[in-house]
Design an enzyme around this catalytic site. Structure first.
Site, PDB file in Angstrom:
ATOM      1  N   THR A 384       0.885  -1.181   0.076  1.00  0.00           N
ATOM      2  CA  THR A 384      -0.103   0.018  -0.090  1.00  0.00           C
ATOM      3  C   THR A 384       0.917   1.242   0.072  1.00  0.00           C
ATOM      4  O   THR A 384       2.123   1.132   0.551  1.00  0.00           O
ATOM      5  CB  THR A 384      -0.878   0.019   1.423  1.00  0.00           C
ATOM      6  OG1 THR A 384      -1.508  -1.367   1.226  1.00  0.00           O
ATOM      7  CG2 THR A 384      -1.753   1.325   1.491  1.00  0.00           C
ATOM      8  N   ASN A 404      -2.205  -4.379  -2.078  1.00  0.00           N
ATOM      9  CA  ASN A 404      -2.323  -5.293  -0.951  1.00  0.00           C
ATOM     10  C   ASN A 404      -0.879  -5.610  -0.739  1.00  0.00           C
ATOM     11  O   ASN A 404      -0.091  -4.866  -0.136  1.00  0.00           O
ATOM     12  CB  ASN A 404      -2.995  -6.680  -1.234  1.00  0.00           C
ATOM     13  CG  ASN A 404      -3.299  -7.216   0.266  1.00  0.00           C
ATOM     14  OD1 ASN A 404      -3.000  -6.520   1.262  1.00  0.00           O
ATOM     15  ND2 ASN A 404      -3.550  -8.618   0.457  1.00  0.00           N
ATOM     16  N   SER A 456      -7.986  -1.933   5.968  1.00  0.00           N
ATOM     17  CA  SER A 456      -7.400  -1.076   7.042  1.00  0.00           C
ATOM     18  C   SER A 456      -7.108   0.451   6.838  1.00  0.00           C
ATOM     19  O   SER A 456      -6.599   1.314   7.901  1.00  0.00           O
ATOM     20  CB  SER A 456      -6.433  -1.683   7.686  1.00  0.00           C
ATOM     21  OG  SER A 456      -6.806  -3.085   8.345  1.00  0.00           O
ATOM     22  N   GLY A 476       0.612  -0.279   5.475  1.00  0.00           N
ATOM     23  CA  GLY A 476       1.061  -1.212   6.497  1.00  0.00           C
ATOM     24  C   GLY A 476       0.173  -2.285   7.218  1.00  0.00           C
ATOM     25  O   GLY A 476       0.214  -2.820   8.187  1.00  0.00           O
TER      26      GLY A 476
HETATM   27  O1  DON Z   1      -6.533  -2.794   2.756  1.00  0.00           O
HETATM   28  C1  DON Z   1      -5.728  -3.189   3.428  1.00  0.00           C
HETATM   29  O2  DON Z   1      -6.091  -2.829   4.672  1.00  0.00           O
HETATM   30  C2  DON Z   1      -4.439  -3.811   2.936  1.00  0.00           C
HETATM   31  N1  DON Z   1      -4.635  -4.161   1.690  1.00  0.00           N
HETATM   32  C3  DON Z   1      -3.243  -2.775   3.063  1.00  0.00           C
HETATM   33  C4  DON Z   1      -2.110  -3.381   2.386  1.00  0.00           C
HETATM   34  C5  DON Z   1      -0.909  -2.799   2.981  1.00  0.00           C
HETATM   35  O3  DON Z   1      -0.928  -1.627   3.688  1.00  0.00           O
HETATM   36  C6  DON Z   1       0.434  -3.153   2.451  1.00  0.00           C
HETATM   37  N2  DON Z   1       1.313  -2.345   2.634  1.00  0.00           N
HETATM   38  N3  DON Z   1       2.310  -2.577   3.499  1.00  0.00           N
END
Ligand code: DON
Length: 573
Positions: A384, A404, A456, A476
């Site tokens: 992300t 993701n 999140s 994160g």
């Molecule tokens: O939507 C979400 O909460 C996750 N797919 C976020 C993924 C994410 O933050 C990856 N990065 N470190």
């Protein structure tokens, strides 16, 4: 042109009449630029990649507003930050206009129409972990392009062609990869080859990637040109849609032409709440982030964090206990609001959250096994990356966007040059089975055709006395919510600058597993000892969060917070 002037913070009494005239003229003409404290007057962009931040500021300088810059940055990140920047993923935008208008855009991916509840389970009903994480079946229907089209249609000032052009140039001419990117791409070399037997621009067949190598992405440039020419149709129809469907057929994925055609992002009413007199404007479901953030703030508001001090044992204990309860609620009560009646109103009541903290015991950690989601009375109706932008008029955009996992499903659409997400893993593939972030869920976040998976992501804007105060967010996974929360209280309670708040070491608890994750040196050894004696299990982890934020000072200047955990950069003017 940037012009250095005396620090605005100290000018109050000493400034001469002439200086004042210069200052005011500067405000009007946009000549003022940076002061000696590294603050800027006319606007700022903070993102995960220096090239993308520069693209955003160039758009602002051309007269574009914060949304124009945001659209340009989103597409630029798809080129220069392919680990998370994307056109094959999705995200969320929180907007606050200089006139106080607030809005939220949900461009989260959706499950394909052929998706089904148990699609990642084996015959015995157990999750097949990699199935929701890698390859074609892990991908949800992408939302980013539609999201950018909608955002631009509603708020953009420059033409669509103008905001697409910088990304096209970066993809066509290439850009210098950072040392960090070279390392990541080299470590993924084998996997990228496996998932893309026909090759991808991200794989260097001549030699391992090195810092400053030029990455050219011609196929991606062609896709971006189609989006530039045809808007939404350039991606969800025609040649690009054909390529996505061919890719799905090659890898037994589910996304069809109809899925692409039917995808639409959704304008939603932002979640708002208050904390110590500040107004928090944040993302509603399909993200859990906004609700959880307000719940955390309400849970800790009665406690004297400032007196206890940043990351002291008492501060950490209260925050961990609040996080434990909030993440338990998240696991049960949160999901796509178009499919599940999220009890938003009750979760956001101060009395509810106060009551949740009532069984908190100073003497000992509350075991997560004894904490369930809060009881809801009756049904309610009703890798992300993040970037923060403010323009010279004070319009603000907070966008978190993702594939993701880092580089998503690792599948690049052949002929179209972009990576597909692995967002399906954010669904609860089975009640109680943890996803890649250890998050558990149940009915609210079960897989269903056309449903959005719970997120999140917590793009947030904070107001103080009716004026813009902060634009903040981070990647994160599950730690997003707690990193945004800590960045906000680091400024409000602990008086840090934006950069200090972002850089400060973070910690995290998410109910299950019952562990307190801490960055190295986040808490001192005495505090750690005290917490351990009370039964807290403390686990040192790698970096938590990668926050990119902007603070508006009381003198109306913009202070950037670019996370030193990455290559992130604040560029102002
Ligand atoms: O939507 C979400 O909460 C996750 N797919 C976020 C993924 C994410 O933050 C990856 N990065 N470190």
């Amino acid at each position: 042109m940037l012009r250095t002037i005396k620090p605005l913070n100290n000018f109050k009494k000493s400034v001469s009449y002439l200086g004042l005239v210069f200052l005011l003229t500067g405000c009007v003409t946009g000549q003022l630029g940076k002061n000696n404290s590294g603050e800027y007057k006319n606007g700022m962009v903070v993102s995960a990649h220096p090239e993308a931040s520069q693209v955003g500021v160039d758009i602002l300088k051309k007269g574009g507003n914060a949304v124009d810059a945001a659209v340009a940055v989103q597409f630029a990140l798809a080129v220069v930050y392919p680990n998370a920047g994307n056109i094959g993923g999705g995200g969320f935008m929180v907007y606050r206009g200089a006139n106080g208008e607030i809005n939220a855009l949900d461009f989260r991916e959706k499950a394909a129409a052929a998706a089904s509840r148990n699609m990642y389970l084996d015959a015995a009903g157990n999750p097949i972990v990699d199935k929701s994480l890698y390859g074609h079946l892990a991908a949800g229907v992408p939302g980013s392009v539609d999201g950018m089209v909608e955002a631009h249609k509603k708020y953009g000032k420059l033409t669509w062609a103008q905001v697409l052009q910088p990304a096209i140039d970066l993809a066509t001419n290439g850009f210098n990869i950072t040392n960090r990117q070279a390392g990541e791409l080299n470590s993924l070399h084998r996997k990228l080859m496996d998932f893309n037997p026909n090759g991808t621009a991200l794989v260097n067949l001549e030699h391992p990637w090195r810092e400053n190598d030029v990455l050219v992405q011609q196929e991606l440039a062609n896709t971006l040109k189609l989006i530039q020419q045809k808007g939404r149709a350039g991606f969800y129809e025609g040649a690009v849609a054909d390529s996505v469907v061919a890719e799905m057929q090659r890898g037994k994925g589910l996304i069809t032409k109809a899925d692409l055609n039917n995808y639409h992002s959704a304008w939603r009413k932002p979640i708002t709440g208050s904390y110590k007199g500040y107004k928090i404007i944040t993302m509603p479901p399909t993200s859990s982030g906004g609700i959880a953030l307000i719940q955390l703030l309400q849970s800790v508001e009665p406690y004297p964090l400032k007196k206890w001090g940043h990351n002291s044992d008492s501060t950490v204990q209260v925050i961990v206990e609040a996080e434990r309860r909030v993440y338990a609620d998240r696991a049960t009560h949160l999901g796509d609001p178009d499919f599940y009646a999220v009890p938003q109103q009750q979760l956001l009541e101060a009395a509810y959250n106060k009551n949740r903290m009532a069984n908190f015991n100073w003497a000992a950690a509350t075991p997560s096994s004894t904490i369930m989601a809060g009881e809801i009375k009756g049904a309610e109706h009703e890798e992300t990356t993040h970037f923060s932008i403010v323009d010279r008029n004070g319009n603000a955009v907070s966008i978190t966007t993702t594939l993701n996992g880092s580089y998503g499903s690792l599948v690049a659409v052949k002929g179209a040059g972009f990576l597909l997400n692995n967002e399906m893993d954010d669904f609860s593939v089975k009640p109680g089975a943890p996803n890649m972030y250890g998050l558990v869920g149940g009915e609210a976040n079960a897989i269903a055709p056309n449903k959005r998976m719970l997120s999140s992501m917590t793009p947030t804007i904070v107001e103080k006395e009716g004026k813009l105060f902060m634009v903040v967010g981070t990647p994160g996974g599950s730690t997003i919510i707690t990193s945004v929360f800590q960045s906000i209280i680091n400024v409000i309670d602990f008086g840090m600058s934006m950069q200090q708040a972002v850089a400060a070491k973070k910690f995290h608890h998410q109910w299950l597993p019952d562990e307190v994750y801490v960055e190295k040196d986040a808490i001192d050894s005495l505090a750690a000892q005290k917490l351990k004696a009370k039964g807290y299990s403390i686990v040192v982890k790698g970096p938590i969060g990668r926050v990119d934020a902007i603070l508006r000072t009381k003198w109306g200047n913009y202070q950037g917070g670019a996370d030193p955990r990455g290559d992130d950069k604040a560029v102002g003017w």
